[in-house]
Design an enzyme around this catalytic site. Sequence first.
Site, PDB file in Angstrom:
ATOM      1  N   TYR A 163      -2.678  -8.115   0.245  1.00 45.69           N
ATOM      2  CA  TYR A 163      -1.959  -6.861   0.035  1.00 45.69           C
ATOM      3  C   TYR A 163      -2.707  -5.966  -0.954  1.00 45.69           C
ATOM      4  CZ  TYR A 163       2.080  -3.779  -0.474  1.00 45.69           C
ATOM      5  OH  TYR A 163       2.918  -2.699  -0.465  1.00 45.69           O
ATOM      6  N   MET A 164      -2.847  -4.681  -0.588  1.00 47.24           N
ATOM      7  CA  MET A 164      -3.736  -3.797  -1.345  1.00 47.24           C
ATOM      8  C   MET A 164      -3.048  -2.969  -2.429  1.00 47.24           C
ATOM      9  SD  MET A 164      -2.867  -2.792   1.768  1.00 47.24           S
ATOM     10  CE  MET A 164      -1.560  -1.655   2.169  1.00 47.24           C
TER      11      MET A 164
END
Length: 433
Positions: free
Chosen positions: A125-126
């Site tokens: 997840y960024m």
Amino acid sequence: MICEREDKIRNFKEEEYWTVKVLFKKDSSDFTCDLVKIDGKKPEISSEKQANDVKNDILKSAFHVTKYQKSKRKQQPPPPYITSSLQIEASRKLNFSAKKTMMVAQQLFEGIDLGKKGTTGLITYMRTDSTRISEKARESAKQFIASTYGEEYTQEKAIRRKTKKFAQEAHEAIRPTNVRLMPQNIKQHLSNDQYKLYNLIFTRFIASQMAPAIFDETKIELEDGKYTLKGKTSVLIFDGFSKIYPIDTKDKGHIPSIDKGENIKPKDVETVQHFTQPPARYTEGTLVKELEAKGIGRPSTYASIISRLLDKKYVIEKSKTMFPTELGEIVEKTLVKLFPDIFHVQFTSKMEMELDEIEEGKKKYLDLMREFYAKLSERMKNVEENRANIKKEIQEETDKKCPKCGAPLVIKWGRFGKFLACSNYPDCKYTEP
């Protein structure tokens, strides 16, 4: 912040200063030292005459060595990316905007069709402010590094990194989900932008798990009773993580062995003129870095904050540099004047922390809203009572006359920019672009 920076640039007064380097020769080896103190204080040399006086003084003197030290210095690898550092690096290295970085990262996270392997999420997840990684990911990286570069490139033990003040640490750092999916091996399945960003993330993660770079470092300090000089050289002896993640490893000279207490005379002195520089305007990358440092926004909001400023035309970008527009400066000055407590960096940072405390159950939502609303309602009441005067303060007078009633025309601001309007409004509603 952007307007405040622009004010500092406008009001900046350039100042002249000089630096001094002293060249020595010992056993056929030349080395240089910087002048760091005059009579125990930081040098303040503001003219060529002063610089030449110092130069002549030093050339007449003999210096004795007060410190000579050889050591090995380790440079630790950078941590894996978090949202802010990814946006900063993508801006600097790939010329990506914060918005584009997050859009491409979203595609890599949601999954790419890798042919026979099917649709695969390539990164974690960024939107994260944590540099932590799972033990499984750490072990996978270690095995990959050992088999690809050699056992000596693996870390002896995991690096413990400090948690940033405002970090929530809800997610891992941004890393590849599978280190065996090397960028060059899946390039044919990625768009050009996807490949560039995935390669950036992959390389940074692997580098973060590699051994430190090691330098041979030599430090020397010399004095003559008035002037203090310092010199330092650094030579790379083991590349470590810099094998894949370039850093400045250029050899910085050589200082020969000198005994402490030994006297040595200068061979030459170099004086260099400089001028102080105004603070640099923000780029998207440096703005994200500053927002993070001040605790403004969260990983999920950095890109949208910048997009909103650009969409509203409060700022414009020229050659990757952010400039406030005339509209942006008027809005900033008006809001700061009317809401000095709210439109302040410290207030925004404090509010972010208090919202985190609500999420953690340490503070009640209604208590915070009551406290905030009391101040806001008082300010809003003042704005309503002075609405006409506020509008007059931001309008500009002209020498033109209204063709309908003859009253002076003034420049006003509307949602689509400037326009001319009759100063006799609302009795006369004449306007023109």
